[in-house]
Design a protein around this motif. Sequence first.
Motif, PDB file in Angstrom:
ATOM      1  N   SER A  22      65.254  16.606  17.389  1.00  0.00           N
ATOM      2  CA  SER A  22      63.879  17.047  17.571  1.00  0.00           C
ATOM      3  C   SER A  22      62.960  16.146  16.750  1.00  0.00           C
ATOM      4  O   SER A  22      63.312  15.729  15.644  1.00  0.00           O
ATOM      5  CB  SER A  22      63.721  18.504  17.134  1.00  0.00           C
ATOM      6  OG  SER A  22      64.452  19.359  17.963  1.00  0.00           O
ATOM      7  N   GLY A  23      61.804  15.833  17.313  1.00  0.00           N
ATOM      8  CA  GLY A  23      60.861  14.968  16.630  1.00  0.00           C
ATOM      9  C   GLY A  23      61.080  13.490  16.862  1.00  0.00           C
ATOM     10  O   GLY A  23      60.314  12.665  16.343  1.00  0.00           O
ATOM     11  N   ALA A  24      62.090  13.123  17.644  1.00  0.00           N
ATOM     12  CA  ALA A  24      62.374  11.712  17.898  1.00  0.00           C
ATOM     13  C   ALA A  24      61.323  11.100  18.818  1.00  0.00           C
ATOM     14  O   ALA A  24      60.665  11.797  19.597  1.00  0.00           O
ATOM     15  CB  ALA A  24      63.754  11.558  18.524  1.00  0.00           C
ATOM     16  N   SER A  25      61.173   9.785  18.735  1.00  0.00           N
ATOM     17  CA  SER A  25      60.304   9.060  19.668  1.00  0.00           C
ATOM     18  C   SER A  25      61.179   8.424  20.743  1.00  0.00           C
ATOM     19  O   SER A  25      62.278   7.937  20.475  1.00  0.00           O
ATOM     20  CB  SER A  25      59.488   7.990  18.936  1.00  0.00           C
ATOM     21  OG  SER A  25      60.324   7.058  18.269  1.00  0.00           O
ATOM     22  N   LEU A  26      60.659   8.440  21.991  1.00  0.00           N
ATOM     23  CA  LEU A  26      61.421   7.958  23.146  1.00  0.00           C
ATOM     24  C   LEU A  26      60.556   7.057  24.014  1.00  0.00           C
ATOM     25  O   LEU A  26      59.411   7.407  24.331  1.00  0.00           O
ATOM     26  CB  LEU A  26      61.893   9.123  24.024  1.00  0.00           C
ATOM     27  CG  LEU A  26      62.708  10.255  23.418  1.00  0.00           C
ATOM     28  CD1 LEU A  26      62.857  11.370  24.430  1.00  0.00           C
ATOM     29  CD2 LEU A  26      64.069   9.737  23.003  1.00  0.00           C
ATOM     30  N   ALA A  49      66.408  19.343  22.365  1.00  0.00           N
ATOM     31  CA  ALA A  49      65.510  18.672  21.415  1.00  0.00           C
ATOM     32  C   ALA A  49      64.055  18.932  21.791  1.00  0.00           C
ATOM     33  O   ALA A  49      63.700  18.954  22.967  1.00  0.00           O
ATOM     34  CB  ALA A  49      65.788  17.175  21.391  1.00  0.00           C
ATOM     35  N   ASN A  50      63.190  19.139  20.778  1.00  0.00           N
ATOM     36  CA  ASN A  50      61.780  19.402  21.052  1.00  0.00           C
ATOM     37  C   ASN A  50      60.908  18.542  20.136  1.00  0.00           C
ATOM     38  O   ASN A  50      61.394  17.694  19.413  1.00  0.00           O
ATOM     39  CB  ASN A  50      61.460  20.893  20.912  1.00  0.00           C
ATOM     40  CG  ASN A  50      61.792  21.436  19.537  1.00  0.00           C
ATOM     41  OD1 ASN A  50      61.893  20.699  18.562  1.00  0.00           O
ATOM     42  ND2 ASN A  50      61.980  22.738  19.454  1.00  0.00           N
ATOM     43  N   ARG A  51      59.600  18.749  20.213  1.00  0.00           N
ATOM     44  CA  ARG A  51      58.607  17.996  19.446  1.00  0.00           C
ATOM     45  C   ARG A  51      58.785  16.488  19.654  1.00  0.00           C
ATOM     46  O   ARG A  51      58.611  15.691  18.739  1.00  0.00           O
ATOM     47  CB  ARG A  51      58.663  18.328  17.953  1.00  0.00           C
ATOM     48  CG  ARG A  51      58.525  19.807  17.638  1.00  0.00           C
ATOM     49  CD  ARG A  51      58.363  20.056  16.155  1.00  0.00           C
ATOM     50  NE  ARG A  51      59.326  19.345  15.329  1.00  0.00           N
ATOM     51  CZ  ARG A  51      60.572  19.741  15.098  1.00  0.00           C
ATOM     52  NH1 ARG A  51      61.007  20.878  15.634  1.00  0.00           N
ATOM     53  NH2 ARG A  51      61.374  19.042  14.335  1.00  0.00           N
ATOM     54  N   LEU A  52      59.104  16.112  20.868  1.00  0.00           N
ATOM     55  CA  LEU A  52      59.391  14.712  21.175  1.00  0.00           C
ATOM     56  C   LEU A  52      58.097  13.909  21.348  1.00  0.00           C
ATOM     57  O   LEU A  52      57.109  14.411  21.874  1.00  0.00           O
ATOM     58  CB  LEU A  52      60.242  14.609  22.437  1.00  0.00           C
ATOM     59  CG  LEU A  52      61.622  15.281  22.340  1.00  0.00           C
ATOM     60  CD1 LEU A  52      62.286  15.312  23.709  1.00  0.00           C
ATOM     61  CD2 LEU A  52      62.508  14.554  21.333  1.00  0.00           C
ATOM     62  N   ASP A  53      58.126  12.676  20.900  1.00  0.00           N
ATOM     63  CA  ASP A  53      57.006  11.736  21.025  1.00  0.00           C
ATOM     64  C   ASP A  53      57.420  10.701  22.067  1.00  0.00           C
ATOM     65  O   ASP A  53      58.266   9.853  21.798  1.00  0.00           O
ATOM     66  CB  ASP A  53      56.736  11.082  19.675  1.00  0.00           C
ATOM     67  CG  ASP A  53      55.553  10.127  19.691  1.00  0.00           C
ATOM     68  OD1 ASP A  53      55.066   9.793  20.782  1.00  0.00           O
ATOM     69  OD2 ASP A  53      55.129   9.694  18.604  1.00  0.00           O
ATOM     70  N   VAL A  54      56.848  10.786  23.267  1.00  0.00           N
ATOM     71  CA  VAL A  54      57.303   9.993  24.400  1.00  0.00           C
ATOM     72  C   VAL A  54      56.309   8.884  24.741  1.00  0.00           C
ATOM     73  O   VAL A  54      55.095   9.103  24.745  1.00  0.00           O
ATOM     74  CB  VAL A  54      57.523  10.891  25.644  1.00  0.00           C
ATOM     75  CG1 VAL A  54      57.731  10.061  26.900  1.00  0.00           C
ATOM     76  CG2 VAL A  54      58.718  11.809  25.412  1.00  0.00           C
ATOM     77  N   VAL A  55      56.847   7.711  25.037  1.00  0.00           N
ATOM     78  CA  VAL A  55      56.060   6.590  25.542  1.00  0.00           C
ATOM     79  C   VAL A  55      56.556   6.300  26.950  1.00  0.00           C
ATOM     80  O   VAL A  55      57.724   5.964  27.148  1.00  0.00           O
ATOM     81  CB  VAL A  55      56.218   5.336  24.662  1.00  0.00           C
ATOM     82  CG1 VAL A  55      55.361   4.195  25.206  1.00  0.00           C
ATOM     83  CG2 VAL A  55      55.855   5.642  23.211  1.00  0.00           C
ATOM     84  N   SER A  56      55.681   6.462  27.935  1.00  0.00           N
ATOM     85  CA  SER A  56      56.064   6.247  29.331  1.00  0.00           C
ATOM     86  C   SER A  56      54.808   5.978  30.140  1.00  0.00           C
ATOM     87  O   SER A  56      53.715   6.406  29.759  1.00  0.00           O
ATOM     88  CB  SER A  56      56.788   7.484  29.888  1.00  0.00           C
ATOM     89  OG  SER A  56      57.254   7.264  31.206  1.00  0.00           O
ATOM     90  N   ALA A  76      55.547  16.790  22.227  1.00  0.00           N
ATOM     91  CA  ALA A  76      54.409  16.977  21.331  1.00  0.00           C
ATOM     92  C   ALA A  76      53.339  15.921  21.555  1.00  0.00           C
ATOM     93  O   ALA A  76      52.160  16.175  21.334  1.00  0.00           O
ATOM     94  CB  ALA A  76      54.878  16.932  19.874  1.00  0.00           C
ATOM     95  N   ARG A  77      53.771  14.749  21.994  1.00  0.00           N
ATOM     96  CA  ARG A  77      52.826  13.637  22.144  1.00  0.00           C
ATOM     97  C   ARG A  77      53.307  12.691  23.235  1.00  0.00           C
ATOM     98  O   ARG A  77      54.521  12.475  23.389  1.00  0.00           O
ATOM     99  CB  ARG A  77      52.698  12.870  20.828  1.00  0.00           C
ATOM    100  CG  ARG A  77      51.542  11.886  20.759  1.00  0.00           C
ATOM    101  CD  ARG A  77      51.441  11.250  19.380  1.00  0.00           C
ATOM    102  NE  ARG A  77      50.176  10.564  19.188  1.00  0.00           N
ATOM    103  CZ  ARG A  77      49.922   9.312  19.604  1.00  0.00           C
ATOM    104  NH1 ARG A  77      50.867   8.617  20.214  1.00  0.00           N
ATOM    105  NH2 ARG A  77      48.743   8.768  19.399  1.00  0.00           N
ATOM    106  N   ILE A  78      52.374  12.126  23.991  1.00  0.00           N
ATOM    107  CA  ILE A  78      52.703  11.159  25.027  1.00  0.00           C
ATOM    108  C   ILE A  78      51.748   9.967  24.911  1.00  0.00           C
ATOM    109  O   ILE A  78      50.537  10.146  24.798  1.00  0.00           O
ATOM    110  CB  ILE A  78      52.594  11.753  26.448  1.00  0.00           C
ATOM    111  CG1 ILE A  78      53.578  12.901  26.640  1.00  0.00           C
ATOM    112  CG2 ILE A  78      52.848  10.679  27.500  1.00  0.00           C
ATOM    113  CD1 ILE A  78      53.505  13.540  28.017  1.00  0.00           C
ATOM    114  N   THR A  79      52.309   8.776  24.942  1.00  0.00           N
ATOM    115  CA  THR A  79      51.526   7.558  25.104  1.00  0.00           C
ATOM    116  C   THR A  79      51.758   7.085  26.528  1.00  0.00           C
ATOM    117  O   THR A  79      52.897   6.804  26.916  1.00  0.00           O
ATOM    118  CB  THR A  79      51.963   6.464  24.114  1.00  0.00           C
ATOM    119  OG1 THR A  79      51.812   6.964  22.778  1.00  0.00           O
ATOM    120  CG2 THR A  79      51.117   5.212  24.276  1.00  0.00           C
ATOM    121  N   ALA A  80      50.700   7.045  27.338  1.00  0.00           N
ATOM    122  CA  ALA A  80      50.838   6.748  28.760  1.00  0.00           C
ATOM    123  C   ALA A  80      49.611   5.997  29.250  1.00  0.00           C
ATOM    124  O   ALA A  80      48.610   5.870  28.534  1.00  0.00           O
ATOM    125  CB  ALA A  80      51.019   8.035  29.561  1.00  0.00           C
TER     126      ALA A  80
END
Length: 263
Positions: A22-26, A49-56, A76-80
């Motif tokens: 949890s909390g990992a960036s992907l 797993a939760n609170r994930l920081d995703v870049v897609s 929790a967060r997305i960079t898109a």
Amino acid sequence: MIGNTLDKTLASAALAVADIPSGASLAVGGFGVCGIPSALIRALLDQGANRLDVVSNNAGLDEVGLGLLLRAHRLARITASYVGENKEFERQFLSGELEVELTPQGTLAEKLRAGGSGIPAFYTRAGAGTWVADGGIPWRYSADGTVAVTSPRKPQATFSLGGVEAEYVLEESIVTDYALVRASVGDRHGNLVFHESARNFNPVAAMAGKITIAEVETLVEPGELPADSVHLPGIFVHRVVQLSADEVRDKPIEKRTTKGATR
């Protein structure tokens, strides 16, 4: 470490994502629902797993791809680069449940590629002189609709390129804890080949991950792939999962259009 350094194959997607905390960036490959690592995303949903920081590039559809993790409130967060057709993505962003960093599409691709190449930052004209550079883009809303978090101001500089002087904005590169990608063909050493437009963000997402996991439709032995046909070398890939026949056929269409009958 899961697997050894030579044969990177694992028996299942569940095993491949088992250690993502949890909390990992992907970094996640795909464009819309084309080329998305759907089996790995479903396995991550089951893993919990939760609170994930995703870049897609985007967040899939409401019931497909990253949309599954969104619906379960695991992100929790997305960079898109855009919200796309995902209504839940839009709802969570506007209601303050999700932080979203919108980034120009080409800039996002280069941030991932540069991160995987060891380049910490780069200058680009995309966004110079706009909110992208000057700051103030809403990243997170409060429950009452007011803006809670905005993008920061980025450094800008003037350069002359080809005799043309212009303002450029400094963009920081992206490196993530993990990356999830999908390839058409892969070998046991992690060398990957992508099918036509399904290549999209997959190579650069794979480059950006400290630990990159690839699901492949066809698994071959090392040496079977001609060197010139490899789109992404195995140095960037750490785990490989072969998809089942049903998983290979699972390729949803974002918008189905048909040609009308002619007389």
